[in-house]
Design a protein around this motif. Structure first.
Motif, short mmCIF file in Angstrom:
data_model
loop_
_atom_site.label_atom_id
_atom_site.label_comp_id
_atom_site.label_asym_id
_atom_site.label_seq_id
_atom_site.Cartn_x
_atom_site.Cartn_y
_atom_site.Cartn_z
N TYR A 146 0.85 -1.19 0.00
CA TYR A 146 0.00 0.00 0.00
C TYR A 146 0.89 1.24 0.00
O TYR A 146 1.97 1.24 0.59
CB TYR A 146 -0.88 0.03 1.25
N TRP A 147 0.41 2.31 -0.62
CA TRP A 147 1.15 3.56 -0.70
C TRP A 147 0.29 4.72 -0.20
O TRP A 147 -0.85 4.87 -0.61
CB TRP A 147 1.58 3.84 -2.15
N ASP A 148 0.86 5.54 0.68
CA ASP A 148 0.22 6.77 1.16
C ASP A 148 0.95 7.94 0.50
O ASP A 148 2.07 8.28 0.91
CB ASP A 148 0.32 6.85 2.68
N GLN A 149 0.34 8.52 -0.50
CA GLN A 149 0.98 9.59 -1.27
C GLN A 149 1.20 10.84 -0.42
O GLN A 149 2.25 11.47 -0.51
CB GLN A 149 0.13 9.94 -2.49
N LYS A 150 0.25 11.18 0.40
CA LYS A 150 0.36 12.40 1.20
C LYS A 150 1.54 12.33 2.18
O LYS A 150 2.31 13.28 2.29
CB LYS A 150 -0.94 12.64 1.97
N ARG A 151 1.67 11.21 2.87
CA ARG A 151 2.75 11.07 3.86
C ARG A 151 4.00 10.41 3.29
O ARG A 151 5.00 10.28 3.99
CB ARG A 151 2.26 10.28 5.08
N ARG A 190 4.55 7.24 2.45
CA ARG A 190 4.82 6.04 3.23
C ARG A 190 4.35 4.81 2.46
O ARG A 190 3.31 4.82 1.81
CB ARG A 190 4.06 6.05 4.57
N ASN A 227 -5.53 3.62 9.60
CA ASN A 227 -5.40 4.64 8.55
C ASN A 227 -5.41 4.07 7.13
O ASN A 227 -4.87 4.70 6.22
CB ASN A 227 -4.11 5.45 8.75
N ASN A 263 -6.14 6.20 3.92
CA ASN A 263 -5.15 7.09 3.33
C ASN A 263 -4.20 6.38 2.36
O ASN A 263 -3.37 7.02 1.74
CB ASN A 263 -4.33 7.78 4.42
N TYR A 264 -4.32 5.07 2.27
CA TYR A 264 -3.41 4.27 1.45
C TYR A 264 -4.10 3.77 0.19
O TYR A 264 -5.29 3.49 0.20
CB TYR A 264 -2.90 3.06 2.24
N SER A 265 -3.32 3.65 -0.87
CA SER A 265 -3.79 3.07 -2.12
C SER A 265 -3.14 1.71 -2.30
O SER A 265 -1.93 1.56 -2.07
CB SER A 265 -3.40 3.95 -3.32
N THR A 298 1.20 8.36 -6.48
CA THR A 298 0.71 6.98 -6.43
C THR A 298 0.85 6.33 -7.80
O THR A 298 1.26 5.17 -7.91
CB THR A 298 -0.75 6.93 -5.96
#
Length: 83
Positions: free
Chosen positions: A8-13, A15, A26, A29-31, A59
């Motif tokens: 999973y990828w969190d573009q905003k953070r 991570r 959370n 928040n992840y894709s 992302t």
């Protein structure tokens, strides 16, 4: 044989999460990017770092690198299976 886990990828953070389940804190928040085993994930991290260093990563960019990497691995498996 290695077990596949989810990426999973969190573009905003900026991570990345490598998890066997999709019920972590959370998750909204992840894709979802795809599946990988431990060695594949480690190499994917190296590829992302070499390509982007400290730049912001979209992302779509993570997804493109992941898809290209998995295609590369599939082609490599086809080549080595013919040896």
């Amino acid at each position: 044989m290695y077990k596949k886990r989810m990426i999973y990828w969190d573009q905003k953070r900026q991570r990345i999460k490598f998890s066997a389940s999709n019920d972590f804190h959370n998750i909204k928040n992840y894709s979802f990017i795809g599946f990988a085993n431990d060695p594949e994930f480690e190499v994917l991290l190296d590829v992302l770092f070499e390509r982007f260093r400290d730049d912001h990563i979209q992302t779509s960019q993570v997804l493109e690198v992941y898809q290209n990497f998995m295609m590369f691995l599939d082609n490599l498996k086809k080549i080595t299976s013919r040896l």
